[in-house]
Design a protein around this motif. Structure first.
Motif, PDB file in Angstrom:
ATOM      1  N   ILE A 146       0.854  -1.184   0.000  1.00 53.41           N
ATOM      2  CA  ILE A 146       0.000   0.000   0.000  1.00 53.41           C
ATOM      3  C   ILE A 146       0.887   1.231   0.000  1.00 53.41           C
ATOM      4  O   ILE A 146       1.856   1.322   0.759  1.00 53.41           O
ATOM      5  CB  ILE A 146      -0.989   0.011   1.182  1.00 53.41           C
ATOM      6  CG1 ILE A 146      -1.879   1.246   1.100  1.00 53.41           C
ATOM      7  CG2 ILE A 146      -0.284  -0.076   2.502  1.00 53.41           C
ATOM      8  CD1 ILE A 146      -3.084   1.201   1.996  1.00 53.41           C
ATOM      9  N   ILE A 147       0.564   2.143  -0.884  1.00 60.56           N
ATOM     10  CA  ILE A 147       1.306   3.397  -0.983  1.00 60.56           C
ATOM     11  C   ILE A 147       0.745   4.365   0.044  1.00 60.56           C
ATOM     12  O   ILE A 147      -0.453   4.634   0.061  1.00 60.56           O
ATOM     13  CB  ILE A 147       1.208   3.987  -2.405  1.00 60.56           C
ATOM     14  CG1 ILE A 147       1.765   2.991  -3.420  1.00 60.56           C
ATOM     15  CG2 ILE A 147       1.954   5.316  -2.473  1.00 60.56           C
ATOM     16  CD1 ILE A 147       1.456   3.347  -4.844  1.00 60.56           C
ATOM     17  N   CYS A 148       1.608   4.857   0.893  1.00 65.45           N
ATOM     18  CA  CYS A 148       1.194   5.738   1.986  1.00 65.45           C
ATOM     19  C   CYS A 148       1.251   7.193   1.535  1.00 65.45           C
ATOM     20  O   CYS A 148       2.236   7.893   1.765  1.00 65.45           O
ATOM     21  CB  CYS A 148       2.087   5.516   3.202  1.00 65.45           C
ATOM     22  SG  CYS A 148       1.596   6.510   4.613  1.00 65.45           S
ATOM     23  N   THR A 149       0.204   7.609   0.871  1.00 66.54           N
ATOM     24  CA  THR A 149       0.066   9.026   0.525  1.00 66.54           C
ATOM     25  C   THR A 149      -1.111   9.632   1.279  1.00 66.54           C
ATOM     26  O   THR A 149      -1.272  10.836   1.316  1.00 66.54           O
ATOM     27  CB  THR A 149      -0.143   9.211  -0.993  1.00 66.54           C
ATOM     28  OG1 THR A 149      -1.250   8.413  -1.406  1.00 66.54           O
ATOM     29  CG2 THR A 149       1.107   8.807  -1.759  1.00 66.54           C
ATOM     30  N   ASP A 150      -1.921   8.760   1.864  1.00 68.89           N
ATOM     31  CA  ASP A 150      -3.111   9.171   2.599  1.00 68.89           C
ATOM     32  C   ASP A 150      -3.287   8.190   3.759  1.00 68.89           C
ATOM     33  O   ASP A 150      -3.546   7.005   3.549  1.00 68.89           O
ATOM     34  CB  ASP A 150      -4.316   9.123   1.647  1.00 68.89           C
ATOM     35  CG  ASP A 150      -5.648   9.359   2.326  1.00 68.89           C
ATOM     36  OD1 ASP A 150      -5.700   9.566   3.552  1.00 68.89           O
ATOM     37  OD2 ASP A 150      -6.661   9.328   1.610  1.00 68.89           O
ATOM     38  N   PHE A 151      -3.123   8.679   4.979  1.00 66.54           N
ATOM     39  CA  PHE A 151      -3.175   7.799   6.146  1.00 66.54           C
ATOM     40  C   PHE A 151      -4.551   7.165   6.337  1.00 66.54           C
ATOM     41  O   PHE A 151      -4.644   6.045   6.834  1.00 66.54           O
ATOM     42  CB  PHE A 151      -2.735   8.547   7.406  1.00 66.54           C
ATOM     43  CG  PHE A 151      -1.257   8.811   7.434  1.00 66.54           C
ATOM     44  CD1 PHE A 151      -0.359   7.790   7.697  1.00 66.54           C
ATOM     45  CD2 PHE A 151      -0.761  10.083   7.188  1.00 66.54           C
ATOM     46  CE1 PHE A 151       1.003   8.010   7.717  1.00 66.54           C
ATOM     47  CE2 PHE A 151       0.603  10.325   7.207  1.00 66.54           C
ATOM     48  CZ  PHE A 151       1.485   9.284   7.476  1.00 66.54           C
ATOM     49  N   LYS A 152      -5.605   7.839   5.925  1.00 69.92           N
ATOM     50  CA  LYS A 152      -6.945   7.241   6.028  1.00 69.92           C
ATOM     51  C   LYS A 152      -7.050   6.017   5.131  1.00 69.92           C
ATOM     52  O   LYS A 152      -7.653   5.009   5.505  1.00 69.92           O
ATOM     53  CB  LYS A 152      -8.022   8.269   5.674  1.00 69.92           C
ATOM     54  CG  LYS A 152      -8.207   9.307   6.751  1.00 69.92           C
ATOM     55  CD  LYS A 152      -9.278  10.307   6.382  1.00 69.92           C
ATOM     56  CE  LYS A 152      -9.353  11.367   7.476  1.00 69.92           C
ATOM     57  NZ  LYS A 152     -10.135  12.510   7.121  1.00 69.92           N
ATOM     58  N   ALA A 153      -6.449   6.099   3.940  1.00 68.70           N
ATOM     59  CA  ALA A 153      -6.457   4.958   3.030  1.00 68.70           C
ATOM     60  C   ALA A 153      -5.638   3.799   3.605  1.00 68.70           C
ATOM     61  O   ALA A 153      -6.022   2.636   3.470  1.00 68.70           O
ATOM     62  CB  ALA A 153      -5.908   5.372   1.664  1.00 68.70           C
ATOM     63  N   VAL A 154      -4.528   4.112   4.265  1.00 66.56           N
ATOM     64  CA  VAL A 154      -3.714   3.073   4.897  1.00 66.56           C
ATOM     65  C   VAL A 154      -4.536   2.373   5.970  1.00 66.56           C
ATOM     66  O   VAL A 154      -4.601   1.144   6.025  1.00 66.56           O
ATOM     67  CB  VAL A 154      -2.417   3.661   5.497  1.00 66.56           C
ATOM     68  CG1 VAL A 154      -1.690   2.617   6.336  1.00 66.56           C
ATOM     69  CG2 VAL A 154      -1.515   4.218   4.405  1.00 66.56           C
ATOM     70  N   ARG A 155      -5.165   3.142   6.823  1.00 60.97           N
ATOM     71  CA  ARG A 155      -5.978   2.572   7.906  1.00 60.97           C
ATOM     72  C   ARG A 155      -7.089   1.690   7.319  1.00 60.97           C
ATOM     73  O   ARG A 155      -7.341   0.592   7.800  1.00 60.97           O
ATOM     74  CB  ARG A 155      -6.564   3.686   8.754  1.00 60.97           C
ATOM     75  CG  ARG A 155      -7.343   3.172   9.948  1.00 60.97           C
ATOM     76  CD  ARG A 155      -7.765   4.301  10.873  1.00 60.97           C
ATOM     77  NE  ARG A 155      -6.648   4.963  11.508  1.00 60.97           N
ATOM     78  CZ  ARG A 155      -5.997   4.495  12.571  1.00 60.97           C
ATOM     79  NH1 ARG A 155      -6.331   3.332  13.077  1.00 60.97           N
ATOM     80  NH2 ARG A 155      -5.004   5.158  13.098  1.00 60.97           N
ATOM     81  N   LYS A 156      -7.739   2.157   6.281  1.00 56.76           N
ATOM     82  CA  LYS A 156      -8.821   1.396   5.654  1.00 56.76           C
ATOM     83  C   LYS A 156      -8.321   0.074   5.097  1.00 56.76           C
ATOM     84  O   LYS A 156      -8.981  -0.953   5.200  1.00 56.76           O
ATOM     85  CB  LYS A 156      -9.474   2.228   4.551  1.00 56.76           C
ATOM     86  CG  LYS A 156     -10.677   1.572   3.925  1.00 56.76           C
ATOM     87  CD  LYS A 156     -11.322   2.479   2.896  1.00 56.76           C
ATOM     88  CE  LYS A 156     -12.518   1.792   2.280  1.00 56.76           C
ATOM     89  NZ  LYS A 156     -13.107   2.587   1.218  1.00 56.76           N
TER      90      LYS A 156
END
Length: 161
Positions: A146-156
């Protein structure tokens, strides 16, 4: 009905730079700050650190969840970061730094070294990194990336509701 977040992956592998910690982007500046043992060389990224803390809390409840670091770091820089923020690195079961293995991400050998050293199954592992090419490197060896450009997307990506 249980409405608690459940981590999908057993092995969660974090990059350090721009996932857990920020740093000055000018190469000379970071080296200068490290040479001075200046704690401003690195600063925690609060959202990334919170994700790590949440994963660590889950790993304490469920010992099948394991946390690791895989990062392209020079030994001196990493030692300084680790000594400045020891509480962060206590969360990890294992750490692989590129300087330890003489190969850097995105080369497949560094991911394979992590998997073999800690006896991880690639399909049970997720790798979080801010660089697309490094995530692709993990995917080449069978890990989820997962590319960490958005922490909400990482959490999801890490949890299912």
């Amino acid at each position: 009905m249980h409405n608690e977040n459940v981590i999908v992956y057993k092995n969660i592998v974090f990059d350090v730079g721009d996932v857990l910690f920020g740093y000055p982007k000018e190469p000379n500046r970071i080296h200068e700050l490290i040479a001075q043992k200046n704690p401003l060389a690195f600063f925690p990224l609060n959202e990334g650190i919170q994700i790590l803390k949440d994963c660590h809390a889950r790993s304490l409840e469920d010992p099948t969840i394991r946390l690791f670091v895989l990062s392209n770091f020079a030994q001196r820089s990493f030692d300084f970061l680790r000594s400045t923020f020891p509480e962060v690195f206590e969360c990890f079961e294992g750490i692989v730094i590129s300087d330890h293995v003489a190969v850097t991400k995105p080369h497949p050998l560094i991911y394979l070294h992590l998997l073999e050293t800690y006896e991880l199954k690639p399909h049970e592992s997720i790798f979080i990194d801010d660089k697309h090419e490094n995530v692709k490197g993990a995917e080449v060896v069978g890990m989820r990336g997962i590319i960490c450009t958005d922490f909400k997307a990482v959490r999801k990506e890490l949890v299912t509701y």
